[in-house]
Design an enzyme around this catalytic site. Structure first.
Site, PDB file in Angstrom:
ATOM      1  N   ARG A  40       2.907  -1.352  10.981  1.00 23.24           N
ATOM      2  CA  ARG A  40       2.826  -2.638  10.275  1.00 23.24           C
ATOM      3  C   ARG A  40       3.735  -2.554   9.061  1.00 23.24           C
ATOM      4  NH1 ARG A  40      -2.228  -6.403   8.185  1.00 23.24           N
ATOM      5  NH2 ARG A  40      -1.421  -8.132   9.377  1.00 23.24           N
ATOM      6  N   TYR A  83       0.841  -1.197   0.000  1.00 20.14           N
ATOM      7  CA  TYR A  83       0.000   0.000   0.000  1.00 20.14           C
ATOM      8  C   TYR A  83       0.882   1.255   0.000  1.00 20.14           C
ATOM      9  CZ  TYR A  83      -3.884  -3.210   0.777  1.00 20.14           C
ATOM     10  OH  TYR A  83      -4.805  -4.216   0.640  1.00 20.14           O
TER      11      TYR A  83
END
Ligand code: ADP
Ligand code: SF4
Length: 678
Positions: A223, A175
């Protein structure tokens, strides 16, 4: 019962920045297919996880801005105050059981399809938008970067207002922040491109901004995909993944690390990865930071979990799939009932739900995502409503689940199985390469049924209509399964044909003689065709897999397995004939035609295996129409052949709704209301 002291370490509290997790069980972010449209369903699902003992419960991906829109998939949003109200339901449901609520803030960059918002996709550098063809994601300028950082900050503040304790900076799964990190997708020449320090800059600034915004009361988690499995040109755990961790070591309050690039690498099915398979990639992280670390690996064994902590691999036991398969896994370990853990089988049906943009479903846990909509709870089930005797015929997934749930309700249940061993289709399917874990579907149920004094099992009992009538039960449940078709009718091949010399998977498993060369014709498109071809090839046969689809085992794209299936078949030397219909068969060859051109192809074939449709084995239902019983119900494959997950669900639904007047009521649905009229 009491907890085994060997597992005490799993129940120690762990400090994460300004908050403290009550134990080491950490439900890492995972999709549930509900998104911002279904706040009550989402809250109920996460609340049950907390009730089951997960000390930290995280949401799925939560968009920080309309330029990150994953429609039609279920994603959360924190775009405005209405979203705050919706998400507060989830935070409250988690807090009600004393667990910490975490939220995964997300911007997909060039991966966001933006089909709903119609906002051009954003990326560090100009790139085709992966899932929104033929769109090109536009390169972000300095103003865009400043705006993006303000979206993260605003979303973090909203998350705090909604009551979350842990707020994520999401630098994984390819992402937007990861797109900045990876050389593959970042060819900028400003301070956000070029050297690793520059490519890490955005992540660093996001961490600083998020901490500044909410760090007084919320922990800030990072993350990160520490290896994108893309070789030396990508982020690797020996190279830039390690250097990134070193650069940011003490900045986040928690490291949530995994192997990513695509989601398929992270949540690999058991067919292609063992429990704990990420360890060699992520184990370095703890050596570079004093902050707690969490990772995943389909952990279901408490001894493996303890070993992860004791060997210093991670501080938490991160789990997505094991927490779906058994939301009460921590409670069971805590209460010394680890033998009752319903272990994830790694089939990735849960991933298929996400890829198909529908509610989460799970092979092992039929109650997942039904907490709000049907009021199903993984542990509690209504007691029996009559003293009726129930006879279940067939000990496959559907019959076993119905027997277990009926037994747990207190009914007097008898299960009759034709074979000497329980398991039905699982007995065959779990012998296919990589599918050994699937037998856990039977093992869990057989074990739990053995604890119920009100359930009797008769193995080796092929029931006839006469036997059933004589038995004298009030209710009959037929779970007699299905058989593979012999007429070639499949998904694409609707008319079928005359394939009298062919065999089916049922024949193969019964030991049919296999004469090479073997042609496996797959017009079912799930695992069976590819797995049979793989097994036969491993046994030394010359094997060709023929399918009318353009890829092998095409539906496994939904379980994130298709790439791995086709690669394995090609590596093994299975020949692939794609986009071809099966037209005819003799004892020596098969005649195929191209689905596009109609051009003919002849292949030598000593054995043709038809993996096409399946037919319910419901003959007993027809002969038993009248009898001295009150009801006769077909469940599972005997009603409508499908996946193991659907068979388990069908068995559970029967048992759960037995005696319930509302069986035929429409499903409860969430509806958006209260918007002002135009
Ligand atoms: P499902 O997936 O719906 O559970 P399976 O095919 O896995 O279906 O299981 C069906 C089971 O029913 C098999 O184990 C089969 O041996 C059993 N069975 C079929 N017919 C009879 C019968 N007449 N009496 C007892 N058991 C039967
Ligand atoms: Fe595990 Fe399969 Fe359930 Fe997913 S669907 S949680 S992989 S058992």
């Amino acid at each position: 019962m009491q907890r085994n002291p060997r597992y005490n370490i799993l129940f120690e509290p762990v400090r994460i920045g300004p908050v403290t997790a009550p134990n080491r069980f950490y439900q890492t972010p995972h999709a549930i297919g509900m998104g911002y449209m279904k706040p009550q369903s989402s809250a109920a699902l996460r609340g049950v996880k907390a009730e089951g003992g997960w000390g930290v419960v995280c949401t799925e991906y939560c968009s920080i801005h309309p330029s990150s829109d994953d429609s039609p998939h279920g994603f959360l949003t924190l775009w405005d105050e209405d979203d705050v109200k919706s998400l507060a339901l989830t935070a409250d449901a988690i807090h009600a059981h004393g667990s910490l609520a975490a939220i995964e803030l997300w911007h997909g960059g060039s991966h966001s399809s933006n089909r709903m918002t119609r906002t051009p996709s954003l990326a560090p550098s100009t790139r085709p938008a992966k899932y929104h063809l033929p769109v090109t994601a536009r390169a972000m300028d300095k103003q865009d970067i400043a705006a993006f950082k303000s979206w993260q900050r605003e979303a973090a503040l909203r998350a705090k207002r909604a009551g979350f304790d842990i707020v994520y900076v999401y630098g994984g799964h390819d992402y937007l922040p990861f797109q900045f990190l990876s050389r593959r997708s970042n060819d900028r020449s400003d301070e956000y491109g070029g050297s690793l320090e520059n490519r890490v800059r955005l992540l660093k600034e996001m961490l600083e901004d998020t901490k500044d915004a909410v760090g007084d009361t919320c922990a800030v988690a990072l993350r990160l995909a520490v290896d994108e499995l893309h070789g030396p040109n990508g982020i690797t755990s020996e190279g830039e993944g390690r250097e990134t961790v070193a650069l940011l070591a003490e900045l986040p309050d928690l490291w949530d690390v995994n192997v990513a690039g695509s989601l398929g690498n992270d949540s690999k099915s058991s067919r292609f990865s063992p429990e704990g398979f990420q360890e060699s990639y992520v184990s370095f992280v703890k050596g570079l930071t004093s902050k707690p670390v969490v990772s995943v690996g389909r952990f279901t064994s408490p001894d493996t979990m303890v070993s992860q902590i004791k060997r210093g691999i991670q501080d938490f036991i991160g789990a997505a799939r094991p927490s779906i398969a058994d939301p009460f896994l921590p409670t069971k370990i805590n209460e010394g009932r680890e033998d009752e853990i319903r272990e994830c089988i790694g089939c990735n049906i849960c991933r298929a739900a996400n890829n198909e943009a529908v509610h989460l479903r799970c092979t092992q846990n039929p109650t997942i995502a039904e907490e709000w909509r049907r009021g199903w709870h993984p542990i509690h089930i209504a007691p029996k409503h009559t003293s009726s005797k129930i006879l279940v015929i067939g000990g496959g997934p559907a019959g076993l689940e119905a027997t277990l749930a009926l037994g747990q309700r207190g009914y007097d249940v008898t299960l009759a199985e034709k074979q000497n061993t329980l398991g039905g289709r699982l007995l065959n399917e779990s012998t296919l390469p990589g599918l050994g874990n699937w037998i856990r579907v039977r093992d869990y149920r057989e074990h739990m049924i053995s604890k119920l004094p009100n359930v009797e099992i008769y193995r080796g009992s092929a029931m006839t209509a006469g036997d059933i009538k004589d038995f004298g039960a009030n209710h009959i449940v037929l779970a007699t399964g299905s058989m593979w078709r012999r007429d070639g009718v499949g998904v694409v091949h609707e008319e079928g044909g005359d394939f009298l010399n062919a065999i089916t998977p049922d024949d193969y498993f019964k030991g049919a003689n296999i004469k090479g060369p073997v042609v496996v014709y797959d017009d079912e498109h799930y695992f069976m065709g590819g797995a049979l071809a793989e097994k036969l090839r491993m046994q030394g046969h010359d094997v060709t897999l023929v399918t009318p689809m353009a890829t092998a085992s095409s539906w496994t794209v939904m379980t994130d397995e298709q790439f791995f299936v086709q690669k394995r078949l090609m590596d093994l030397g299975v020949k692939l004939v794609l986009s071809h219909h099966l037209v005819a068969h003799t004892s020596n060859d098969v005649r195929l035609t191209c689905v596009y051109t109609g051009r003919e192809m002849i292949l030598a074939s000593g054995t043709l295996i038809l993996v096409t449709g399946r037919i319910p084995q419901d003959n007993l239902a027809n002969t038993l129409q009248y009898g001295n019983f009150e009801s006769l119900t077909r469940i599972g494959d005997c009603l409508a052949p499908s996946s193991i997950a659907d068979a388990v669900y069908s068995g559970h639904e029967y048992a759960r709704e037995f005696g319930n007047d509302k069986t035929n009521a429409p499903l409860r649905r969430e509806r958006p209301i209260g918007e002002p009229a135009l």
